[in-house]
Scaffold this motif. Structure first.
Motif, PDB file in Angstrom:
ATOM      1  N   GLU A 233      46.029 -31.444 -23.336  1.00  0.00           N
ATOM      2  CA  GLU A 233      45.430 -32.307 -22.466  1.00  0.00           C
ATOM      3  C   GLU A 233      44.802 -31.481 -21.389  1.00  0.00           C
ATOM      4  O   GLU A 233      43.438 -32.156 -20.953  1.00  0.00           O
ATOM      5  CB  GLU A 233      46.515 -33.120 -21.581  1.00  0.00           C
ATOM      6  N   ILE A 234      45.177 -30.554 -21.132  1.00  0.00           N
ATOM      7  CA  ILE A 234      44.630 -29.314 -19.932  1.00  0.00           C
ATOM      8  C   ILE A 234      43.378 -28.937 -20.695  1.00  0.00           C
ATOM      9  O   ILE A 234      42.416 -28.887 -20.004  1.00  0.00           O
ATOM     10  CB  ILE A 234      45.539 -28.358 -19.710  1.00  0.00           C
ATOM     11  N   ALA A 235      43.412 -28.654 -21.836  1.00  0.00           N
ATOM     12  CA  ALA A 235      42.221 -28.015 -22.463  1.00  0.00           C
ATOM     13  C   ALA A 235      41.085 -29.046 -22.409  1.00  0.00           C
ATOM     14  O   ALA A 235      40.008 -28.635 -22.085  1.00  0.00           O
ATOM     15  CB  ALA A 235      42.451 -27.560 -23.972  1.00  0.00           C
ATOM     16  N   LYS A 236      41.207 -30.174 -22.788  1.00  0.00           N
ATOM     17  CA  LYS A 236      40.296 -31.191 -23.031  1.00  0.00           C
ATOM     18  C   LYS A 236      39.766 -31.432 -21.496  1.00  0.00           C
ATOM     19  O   LYS A 236      38.369 -31.714 -21.147  1.00  0.00           O
ATOM     20  CB  LYS A 236      40.840 -32.653 -23.279  1.00  0.00           C
ATOM     21  N   LYS A 237      40.437 -31.631 -20.418  1.00  0.00           N
ATOM     22  CA  LYS A 237      39.999 -31.818 -18.973  1.00  0.00           C
ATOM     23  C   LYS A 237      39.229 -30.622 -18.316  1.00  0.00           C
ATOM     24  O   LYS A 237      38.309 -30.810 -17.938  1.00  0.00           O
ATOM     25  CB  LYS A 237      41.290 -32.031 -18.144  1.00  0.00           C
ATOM     26  N   LEU A 238      39.709 -29.420 -18.968  1.00  0.00           N
ATOM     27  CA  LEU A 238      38.835 -28.253 -18.495  1.00  0.00           C
ATOM     28  C   LEU A 238      37.656 -28.109 -19.162  1.00  0.00           C
ATOM     29  O   LEU A 238      36.502 -27.912 -18.548  1.00  0.00           O
ATOM     30  CB  LEU A 238      39.642 -26.801 -18.890  1.00  0.00           C
ATOM     31  N   GLU A 244      36.864 -33.510 -10.572  1.00  0.00           N
ATOM     32  CA  GLU A 244      37.641 -34.299 -10.047  1.00  0.00           C
ATOM     33  C   GLU A 244      39.252 -33.656 -10.405  1.00  0.00           C
ATOM     34  O   GLU A 244      40.290 -33.678  -9.480  1.00  0.00           O
ATOM     35  CB  GLU A 244      37.996 -35.651 -10.793  1.00  0.00           C
ATOM     36  N   PHE A 245      39.426 -32.565 -11.270  1.00  0.00           N
ATOM     37  CA  PHE A 245      40.580 -32.140 -11.367  1.00  0.00           C
ATOM     38  C   PHE A 245      40.496 -30.635 -10.886  1.00  0.00           C
ATOM     39  O   PHE A 245      41.290 -29.701 -11.103  1.00  0.00           O
ATOM     40  CB  PHE A 245      40.480 -31.650 -13.041  1.00  0.00           C
ATOM     41  N   ILE A 246      39.650 -30.406  -9.823  1.00  0.00           N
ATOM     42  CA  ILE A 246      39.537 -29.062  -9.008  1.00  0.00           C
ATOM     43  C   ILE A 246      40.812 -29.394  -7.678  1.00  0.00           C
ATOM     44  O   ILE A 246      40.871 -30.411  -7.456  1.00  0.00           O
ATOM     45  CB  ILE A 246      38.326 -28.759  -8.337  1.00  0.00           C
ATOM     46  N   ARG A 247      41.552 -28.489  -7.508  1.00  0.00           N
ATOM     47  CA  ARG A 247      42.795 -28.465  -6.522  1.00  0.00           C
ATOM     48  C   ARG A 247      42.238 -28.950  -5.296  1.00  0.00           C
ATOM     49  O   ARG A 247      40.833 -28.034  -5.039  1.00  0.00           O
ATOM     50  CB  ARG A 247      43.306 -27.196  -6.697  1.00  0.00           C
ATOM     51  N   GLU A 248      42.938 -29.562  -4.498  1.00  0.00           N
ATOM     52  CA  GLU A 248      42.125 -30.196  -3.371  1.00  0.00           C
ATOM     53  C   GLU A 248      41.728 -28.752  -2.328  1.00  0.00           C
ATOM     54  O   GLU A 248      40.607 -28.878  -1.703  1.00  0.00           O
ATOM     55  CB  GLU A 248      43.298 -30.747  -2.469  1.00  0.00           C
ATOM     56  N   ASP A 249      42.499 -27.820  -2.252  1.00  0.00           N
ATOM     57  CA  ASP A 249      42.324 -26.641  -1.406  1.00  0.00           C
ATOM     58  C   ASP A 249      41.229 -25.959  -1.819  1.00  0.00           C
ATOM     59  O   ASP A 249      40.721 -24.797  -1.180  1.00  0.00           O
ATOM     60  CB  ASP A 249      43.563 -25.921  -1.093  1.00  0.00           C
ATOM     61  N   ALA A 250      40.686 -26.123  -2.987  1.00  0.00           N
ATOM     62  CA  ALA A 250      39.711 -25.327  -3.593  1.00  0.00           C
ATOM     63  C   ALA A 250      38.468 -25.803  -3.718  1.00  0.00           C
ATOM     64  O   ALA A 250      37.486 -25.295  -4.347  1.00  0.00           O
ATOM     65  CB  ALA A 250      40.196 -24.846  -5.104  1.00  0.00           C
ATOM     66  N   ALA A 259      40.414 -22.831 -14.950  1.00  0.00           N
ATOM     67  CA  ALA A 259      41.742 -22.708 -15.135  1.00  0.00           C
ATOM     68  C   ALA A 259      42.582 -22.487 -14.004  1.00  0.00           C
ATOM     69  O   ALA A 259      43.651 -22.917 -13.625  1.00  0.00           O
ATOM     70  CB  ALA A 259      42.332 -21.772 -16.261  1.00  0.00           C
ATOM     71  N   ASP A 260      42.155 -21.526 -13.067  1.00  0.00           N
ATOM     72  CA  ASP A 260      42.603 -20.960 -11.815  1.00  0.00           C
ATOM     73  C   ASP A 260      42.818 -22.126 -10.862  1.00  0.00           C
ATOM     74  O   ASP A 260      43.823 -22.109 -10.013  1.00  0.00           O
ATOM     75  CB  ASP A 260      42.071 -19.773 -11.096  1.00  0.00           C
ATOM     76  N   ASN A 261      41.770 -22.767 -10.540  1.00  0.00           N
ATOM     77  CA  ASN A 261      41.606 -24.036  -9.611  1.00  0.00           C
ATOM     78  C   ASN A 261      41.946 -25.511 -10.032  1.00  0.00           C
ATOM     79  O   ASN A 261      41.939 -26.539  -9.443  1.00  0.00           O
ATOM     80  CB  ASN A 261      40.284 -24.019  -8.945  1.00  0.00           C
ATOM     81  N   PHE A 262      42.592 -25.385 -11.498  1.00  0.00           N
ATOM     82  CA  PHE A 262      42.761 -26.601 -12.120  1.00  0.00           C
ATOM     83  C   PHE A 262      44.172 -27.274 -11.570  1.00  0.00           C
ATOM     84  O   PHE A 262      45.177 -26.872 -11.441  1.00  0.00           O
ATOM     85  CB  PHE A 262      43.117 -26.440 -13.688  1.00  0.00           C
ATOM     86  N   ASP A 263      43.774 -28.765 -11.265  1.00  0.00           N
ATOM     87  CA  ASP A 263      45.092 -29.627 -10.835  1.00  0.00           C
ATOM     88  C   ASP A 263      44.690 -30.942 -11.117  1.00  0.00           C
ATOM     89  O   ASP A 263      43.968 -31.538 -10.372  1.00  0.00           O
ATOM     90  CB  ASP A 263      45.318 -29.298  -9.391  1.00  0.00           C
ATOM     91  N   ASP A 264      45.340 -31.597 -12.044  1.00  0.00           N
ATOM     92  CA  ASP A 264      45.017 -33.094 -12.207  1.00  0.00           C
ATOM     93  C   ASP A 264      46.284 -33.776 -11.940  1.00  0.00           C
ATOM     94  O   ASP A 264      46.316 -35.039 -12.262  1.00  0.00           O
ATOM     95  CB  ASP A 264      45.138 -33.295 -14.121  1.00  0.00           C
ATOM     96  N   GLY A 265      47.345 -33.129 -11.009  1.00  0.00           N
ATOM     97  CA  GLY A 265      48.213 -34.118 -10.691  1.00  0.00           C
ATOM     98  C   GLY A 265      49.483 -34.492 -11.529  1.00  0.00           C
ATOM     99  O   GLY A 265      50.575 -35.150 -11.024  1.00  0.00           O
ATOM    100  N   LYS A 266      49.517 -33.588 -12.564  1.00  0.00           N
ATOM    101  CA  LYS A 266      50.542 -33.866 -13.713  1.00  0.00           C
ATOM    102  C   LYS A 266      51.280 -32.725 -13.790  1.00  0.00           C
ATOM    103  O   LYS A 266      50.562 -31.400 -13.482  1.00  0.00           O
ATOM    104  CB  LYS A 266      49.892 -34.573 -14.981  1.00  0.00           C
ATOM    105  N   SER A 267      52.190 -32.669 -14.644  1.00  0.00           N
ATOM    106  CA  SER A 267      52.889 -31.278 -15.108  1.00  0.00           C
ATOM    107  C   SER A 267      53.754 -31.530 -16.042  1.00  0.00           C
ATOM    108  O   SER A 267      53.818 -32.686 -16.825  1.00  0.00           O
ATOM    109  CB  SER A 267      53.836 -30.824 -13.891  1.00  0.00           C
ATOM    110  N   LEU A 268      54.401 -30.557 -16.604  1.00  0.00           N
ATOM    111  CA  LEU A 268      55.309 -30.829 -17.804  1.00  0.00           C
ATOM    112  C   LEU A 268      56.349 -31.762 -17.700  1.00  0.00           C
ATOM    113  O   LEU A 268      56.956 -32.451 -18.431  1.00  0.00           O
ATOM    114  CB  LEU A 268      55.941 -29.357 -18.169  1.00  0.00           C
TER     115      LEU A 268
END
Length: 350
Positions: A233-238, A244-250, A259-268
């Protein structure tokens, strides 16, 4: 033999209802994936037989296009096709039809092989490529050993006076607190990600898990499959490069998704429930059972560390145990110090 084995595998997976093949995580794509490969194997073997069987009939009629090492037309003496081929195709009088069957068998065979190679990255059969490196890079420490966390270990050593003054932990409150454990795959060692792609989904780990055997929700195979699904999932979004998947503070003008600023609001934790994590007894039965040395326990331990140490969460019934460990060094709430018996023996040797 391959054809017979394929039908046996189809029967084991679909008719015999072996418990480890009918777990909830095997519904849908995992079951279809396993069957697709078996169906492709049947087509492959039939194509090879058609090629060899038709060629045997052509050879017997002196019309084969194949040539031996000496340049003379000859048969390769196949153990099965030499008699089954004429029995199946001997009634065909047309040489051109026999040539067509032989060539069609060759092309179907090679196309199935090429198709399998293209299908491999999307299938659990990627373990054909990754099982060896996963085994090679498997840890050499005892399977039951759980890795220490340096920050916690040094803190405990400092409390017990086992660290030199220069290495003592500081009490600087301005320092950012470390994040313990793993919330997502980025917090897992790369060997764990490799292991998830090496999984054959055989279910031996789940079949040996005592928690699963007693009806708990935990399935070590599902844990490994979830890690792989989250990585996909993360690979496809990257790859989408969607801001949209960039971390808010970045976020900012010109900032690209990495990969460093990725954040989709989900986790394991969206894949693996806390109930599953709490059911694990860390007995290592799943680790011992895995034929390609995958360690589902490491993922479970890292996620529990994040839940307990970083989120300060966890089951309420575990809190008294942690309190007892902190105060008395034992999991049971006893009024006396844990080492009081040693003091009594020392003061009264008789």
């Amino acid at each position: 033999l391959a054809l017979i084995a394929t039908f046996i595998f189809l029967a084991r997976r679909n008719l015999l209802k072996i418990p480890r093949f009918v777990k909830p995580e095997m519904n849908g794509w995992p079951k279809l994936d396993a069957n697709l490969i078996l169906f492709a194997e049947i087509i492959l073997v039939c194509a090879i037989f058609s090629m060899n069987g038709a060629d045997e009939v052509l050879y017997n009629r002196g019309a084969t296009h194949t040539h031996g090492a000496d340049g003379m037309t000859g048969s390769f003496g196949f153990a099965i096709s030499s008699w089954l081929g004429p029995a199946m195709f001997g009634w065909i009088d047309s040489i051109s039809v026999l040539h067509f069957i032989e060539r069609a068998g060759w092309w179907i065979h090679i196309l199935v092989v090429m198709g399998f190679l293209m299908y491999l990255p999307f299938s659990k059969h990627l373990h054909i490529m990754f099982a060896f490196p996963n085994t090679f890079f498997a840890r050499l420490t005892p399977k039951g050993e759980v890795a220490n966390m340096p920050d916690v270990m040094n803190e405990v050593k400092g409390m017990m006076g086992l660290l030199p003054e220069s290495e003592m932990p500081t009490d600087d409150m301005s320092m950012e607190l470390p994040e313990f454990g793993a919330k997502d795959i980025q917090g897992l060692p790369w060997q764990q990600i490799l292991g998830s792609y090496s999984c054959t989904e055989c279910g031996r780990c789940t079949a040996e898990c005592p928690a699963n055997q007693t009806g708990k929700k935990l399935s070590p195979r599902k844990i490994v499959m979830n890690v792989r699904d989250r990585a996909e999932e993360i690979a496809k979004k990257l790859e989408s490069k969607n801001p949209e998947f960039i971390r808010e503070d970045a976020k900012g003008e010109g900032v690209k998704l990495t990969a460093d600023n990725f954040d989709d609001g989900k986790s394991l934790f969206d894949y693996i429930s806390r109930e599953e994590l709490h059911a694990c007894t860390t007995c290592n039965a799943c680790v011992e059972a895995c034929p390609v040395l995958i360690n589902p326990l490491d993922t479970i331990v890292e996620m529990r560390r994040y839940e307990i140490l970083t989120e300060a969460a966890g089951p309420a019934e575990w809190t008294p145990m942690f309190t007892s460990l902190e105060n008395g060094g034992a999991v049971w709430q006893v009024p006396d110090a844990r080492d009081k018996w040693a003091d009594e023996i020392e003061s009264n040797p008789s």
